[in-house]
Scaffold this motif. Structure first.
Motif, PDB file in Angstrom:
ATOM      1  N   PRO A 116      -6.257   0.107  26.077  1.00  0.00           N
ATOM      2  CA  PRO A 116      -6.760   0.194  24.704  1.00  0.00           C
ATOM      3  C   PRO A 116      -8.151   0.816  24.646  1.00  0.00           C
ATOM      4  O   PRO A 116      -8.992   0.581  25.503  1.00  0.00           O
ATOM      5  N   ARG A 120     -11.052   1.571  18.693  1.00  0.00           N
ATOM      6  CA  ARG A 120      -9.936   1.578  17.750  1.00  0.00           C
ATOM      7  C   ARG A 120      -9.653   0.178  17.229  1.00  0.00           C
ATOM      8  O   ARG A 120      -9.433  -0.763  18.003  1.00  0.00           O
ATOM      9  N   ASN A 121      -9.673   0.048  15.914  1.00  0.00           N
ATOM     10  CA  ASN A 121      -9.416  -1.259  15.301  1.00  0.00           C
ATOM     11  C   ASN A 121      -7.990  -1.727  15.537  1.00  0.00           C
ATOM     12  O   ASN A 121      -7.716  -2.936  15.529  1.00  0.00           O
ATOM     13  N   ASP A 122      -7.086  -0.766  15.744  1.00  0.00           N
ATOM     14  CA  ASP A 122      -5.687  -1.147  15.953  1.00  0.00           C
ATOM     15  C   ASP A 122      -5.390  -1.415  17.430  1.00  0.00           C
ATOM     16  O   ASP A 122      -4.237  -1.630  17.803  1.00  0.00           O
ATOM     17  N   HIS A 123      -6.445  -1.387  18.265  1.00  0.00           N
ATOM     18  CA  HIS A 123      -6.302  -1.619  19.711  1.00  0.00           C
ATOM     19  C   HIS A 123      -5.363  -0.610  20.365  1.00  0.00           C
ATOM     20  O   HIS A 123      -4.726  -0.898  21.373  1.00  0.00           O
ATOM     21  N   GLY A 124      -5.270   0.555  19.759  1.00  0.00           N
ATOM     22  CA  GLY A 124      -4.436   1.606  20.310  1.00  0.00           C
ATOM     23  C   GLY A 124      -5.042   2.184  21.580  1.00  0.00           C
ATOM     24  O   GLY A 124      -6.197   1.928  21.930  1.00  0.00           O
TER      25      GLY A 124
END
Length: 282
Positions: A116, A120-124
């Protein structure tokens, strides 16, 4: 500035504005190293290189016209295409950078994984972008297009070149009097690469010796020629032979020695346009 003002004289809707914009961009080419692209030229002037390395400025900075910028960009885009394909195949090695968090790593493309990205807030995962193969040897520094391992058991340096009718004429495949329009029919007759491309590839192979402990030996290179007008493509294999670069390394060492001793470097051509650009008003 003179070239900038000259460009202002041409009445265009867009081209002139783009040309002036490109002329005002700063030169991001590293001025502190000896570039393989200058070493491989038959008229390389070590004195001009010495001028640049010690911090001297040209009396008038060279202007890169719009057409030449387009040629450079076409070559860059072609190289990125081959890097994307070999990267997706999992066989490309080099330096990668995430444009989101700026983390860098040196790895094979199949080793990047899905860790990750911290920004990235989406932990992408990281959005890895290939940054070529950084190569250094003393004052010599450059970037090869890539190192690939298509067979799984041999590391091979990859160089990509886009060529046109001019290259075919230099290779004696297209006659001086023949029209550019017939050049594409003769692309398949190429049996070797340009001497400057060969020398540059030998320089990169010699510099790749520094990667031995990191990825293992790199003893061969594949040079991919792509014809600009219709994307015909051919590959040429170059075997490493230090004899092609021994003299170039000696010259580079002489430049390094002269700088360390605060000495000047002589022009091997008796004073050429390259070094005079630092010494005379144009």
């Amino acid at each position: 500035m003179k070239a900038y003002l000259e460009a202002k004289k041409h009445e265009t809707v867009l081209l002139g504005e783009v040309d002036r914009y490109l002329q005002m961009l700063p030169n991001d080419r590293d001025a502190t190293v000896i570039h393989p692209s200058e070493m491989c030229k038959p008229d390389w002037c070590p004195r001009a290189t010495w001028h640049r390395l010690v911090g001297h400025s040209m009396k008038e900075a060279p202007v890169v016209p719009l057409r030449l910028n387009l040629i450079f960009e076409t070559g860059t885009e072609s190289g990125e295409k081959w890097q994307r394909w070999t990267g997706n195949m999992g066989i490309l090695w080099g330096r990668w950078k995430c444009p989101l968090c700026w983390e860098e790593k040196r790895a094979w493309s199949n080793e990047l994984g899905g860790d990750p990205c911290p920004t990235r807030n989406d932990h992408g995962p990281h959005m890895w972008k290939y940054k070529e193969v950084p190569l250094t040897h003393g004052r010599i520094g450059g970037h090869a297009d890539g190192i690939v391992n298509p067979s799984g058991d041999e590391n091979i340096l990859m160089e990509n070149k886009t060529i046109g009718p001019g290259t075919l004429r230099l290779l004696n495949v297209l006659g001086e009097e023949e029209a550019d329009e017939v050049a594409h029919d003769k692309f398949g007759r190429i049996t070797k690469i340009l001497p400057s491309h060969f020398r540059q590839t030998q320089i990169y192979l010699r510099m790749s010796l520094a990667l031995l402990s990191e990825i293992g030996p790199v003893q061969r290179a594949v040079v991919v020629y792509e014809y600009k007008s219709d994307q015909q493509v051919r590959e040429f294999v170059v075997e490493y032979d230090s004899r092609w670069t021994d003299h170039l390394w000696e010259v580079a060492d002489d430049i390094e020695w002269a700088i360390s001793k605060d000495r000047e470097v002589k022009c091997p051509h008796g004073g050429c346009a390259q070094c005079r650009a630092y010494e005379e008003e144009i």
